[in-house]
Design a protein around this motif. Structure first.
Motif, PDB file in Angstrom:
ATOM      1  N   PHE A  64       0.925  -1.236  -0.260  1.00  0.00           N
ATOM      2  CA  PHE A  64      -0.150  -0.112  -0.050  1.00  0.00           C
ATOM      3  C   PHE A  64       1.028   1.090  -0.176  1.00  0.00           C
ATOM      4  O   PHE A  64       2.116   1.263   0.512  1.00  0.00           O
ATOM      5  CB  PHE A  64      -0.879  -0.005   1.175  1.00  0.00           C
ATOM      6  N   TRP A  65       0.570   1.853  -0.083  1.00  0.00           N
ATOM      7  CA  TRP A  65       0.638   3.861   0.020  1.00  0.00           C
ATOM      8  C   TRP A  65      -0.255   4.881   0.292  1.00  0.00           C
ATOM      9  O   TRP A  65      -1.251   4.592  -0.261  1.00  0.00           O
ATOM     10  CB  TRP A  65       1.004   4.185  -1.515  1.00  0.00           C
ATOM     11  N   PHE A  66      -0.557   5.387   1.458  1.00  0.00           N
ATOM     12  CA  PHE A  66      -1.369   5.890   1.796  1.00  0.00           C
ATOM     13  C   PHE A  66      -1.200   7.509   1.377  1.00  0.00           C
ATOM     14  O   PHE A  66      -0.036   7.406   2.546  1.00  0.00           O
ATOM     15  CB  PHE A  66      -1.726   5.706   3.332  1.00  0.00           C
ATOM     16  N   SER A  67      -2.043   8.361   1.472  1.00  0.00           N
ATOM     17  CA  SER A  67      -1.271   9.558   0.828  1.00  0.00           C
ATOM     18  C   SER A  67      -2.903  10.275   1.301  1.00  0.00           C
ATOM     19  O   SER A  67      -3.722  10.276   1.311  1.00  0.00           O
ATOM     20  CB  SER A  67      -1.571   9.675  -0.349  1.00  0.00           C
ATOM     21  N   SER A  68      -2.385  11.469   1.315  1.00  0.00           N
ATOM     22  CA  SER A  68      -3.199  13.246   1.612  1.00  0.00           C
ATOM     23  C   SER A  68      -3.476  13.341   0.289  1.00  0.00           C
ATOM     24  O   SER A  68      -2.839  12.898  -1.124  1.00  0.00           O
ATOM     25  CB  SER A  68      -2.775  13.641   2.555  1.00  0.00           C
ATOM     26  N   ALA A  69      -4.863  14.399  -0.374  1.00  0.00           N
ATOM     27  CA  ALA A  69      -4.773  14.921  -1.207  1.00  0.00           C
ATOM     28  C   ALA A  69      -3.805  15.953  -1.456  1.00  0.00           C
ATOM     29  O   ALA A  69      -2.881  16.455  -0.196  1.00  0.00           O
ATOM     30  CB  ALA A  69      -6.252  15.773  -1.282  1.00  0.00           C
ATOM     31  N   SER A  95       6.430  -0.972  -3.833  1.00  0.00           N
ATOM     32  CA  SER A  95       6.130  -0.199  -4.183  1.00  0.00           C
ATOM     33  C   SER A  95       6.914   0.705  -5.101  1.00  0.00           C
ATOM     34  O   SER A  95       6.260   2.302  -5.130  1.00  0.00           O
ATOM     35  CB  SER A  95       7.589  -0.048  -2.684  1.00  0.00           C
ATOM     36  N   ARG A  96       7.630   0.678  -5.930  1.00  0.00           N
ATOM     37  CA  ARG A  96       7.772   1.741  -6.855  1.00  0.00           C
ATOM     38  C   ARG A  96       6.398   1.522  -8.485  1.00  0.00           C
ATOM     39  O   ARG A  96       5.960   2.599  -8.136  1.00  0.00           O
ATOM     40  CB  ARG A  96       8.982   1.119  -7.989  1.00  0.00           C
ATOM     41  N   GLN A  97       5.856   0.556  -8.053  1.00  0.00           N
ATOM     42  CA  GLN A  97       4.589   0.299  -8.726  1.00  0.00           C
ATOM     43  C   GLN A  97       3.688   1.355  -8.383  1.00  0.00           C
ATOM     44  O   GLN A  97       2.746   2.507  -8.821  1.00  0.00           O
ATOM     45  CB  GLN A  97       4.009  -0.946  -9.156  1.00  0.00           C
TER      46      GLN A  97
END
Length: 284
Positions: A64-69, A95-97
């Motif tokens: 996973f890659w959790f992000s904000s706006a 992670s790169r993908q």
């Protein structure tokens, strides 16, 4: 093995929490967030399901890659809350993908880049982010302060009072030497409101400073007007926050190492530095 990358809009908090705990289960200090704590983590750090992505191996969240706006206060960059891969799926370039998927989404909505924090001693993670194009922007310290008689003595006669977020000024340049990191921002305080402690010191109608802490004793902000420092105001705010949270110690996460006044104040108060983190940024 076949993988599929999807955004996180279809996942419940419990599923994402389980994936995060699994990804960090074999660390020196394993992560065991409850679902409630994970929801707080999401609110504090501005989690956005449509800007966050997961890699699926069948129905399992493999990474996973959790992000904000994108956040206008931070150069319209998005904040990376956490990146992780399940132990069984590492060394597959996931992670790169995921980063490629995050960048594609962020660029579509006008983001100028990403930013995150990583512990300086985690050499593998630092090297990985640098390989992705991130650069080290600033050094951040993490401190712990245990209550002491000295702190109470320095507080003097200043009286603290409860205030609300709307009582704080929009222009904080006279109070902050550097911008707080996203997890300590006003948006983070709003995200966990009303479960925050916010205290201020005034003289007549003038705001001299304020302190903000989350319920767990993590101090988000100690802000004293530049014209009124070294008068015990900061000590009074810390002493008040300790009583408000009902703990004998406070933690300070992401204190800018370049801010000499803040670091000197914490050390003089008796705070111990526990570790350091890099704030890293990737520009599009």
């Amino acid at each position: 093995m076949s993988y599929q990358i999807v955004d996180c809009r279809s996942f419940e908090a419990a599923q994402l929490c389980e994936a995060l705990n699994l990804a960090f289960s074999d660390y020196v200090t394993p992560m065991h967030l409850s679902e409630e704590a994970f929801r707080e983590f999401q609110r504090q750090r501005g989690f956005s399901s449509q800007h966050s992505f997961a890699t699926l191996a069948g129905t399992e969240i493999a990474a996973f890659w959790f992000s904000s706006a994108p956040n206008p206060e931070y150069g319209n960059r998005a904040y990376t809350l956490s990146v992780g891969t399940s132990p069984a799926h590492r060394r597959n370039g996931l992670s790169r993908q995921l980063l490629e998927a995050v960048i594609e989404k962020q660029q579509k909505v006008g983001s100028k880049g990403l930013q995150l924090e990583v512990i300086t001693t985690n050499g593998k993670a630092v090297s990985a982010y640098e390989a992705f194009g991130f650069r080290r922007e600033r050094m951040l310290g993490v401190f712990r302060l245990v209550d002491s008689k000295a702190l109470a003595a320095k507080a003097g006669e200043w009286a603290v009072s409860k205030v609300g977020l709307n009582d704080l000024p929009e222009d904080t340049s006279a109070f902050f030497d550097t911008l707080p990191t996203p997890q300590n921002s006003s948006a983070a305080l709003r995200g966990l409101s009303p479960d925050v402690h916010l205290l201020a010191i005034r003289r007549d109608d003038e705001l001299l400073g304020w302190g903000a802490s989350f319920a767990d004793g993590a101090v988000a902000q100690i802000a004293v007007h530049k014209d009124h420092r070294r008068n015990g105001i900061g000590s009074a705010l810390l002493h008040g926050l300790m009583k408000a949270v009902g703990k004998s110690d406070l933690r300070f996460v992401n204190v800018d190492a370049a801010t000499q006044s803040a670091n000197a104040f914490l050390r003089q108060a008796g705070a111990e530095e526990l570790l350091q983190q890099y704030e890293m940024q990737l520009d599009f």
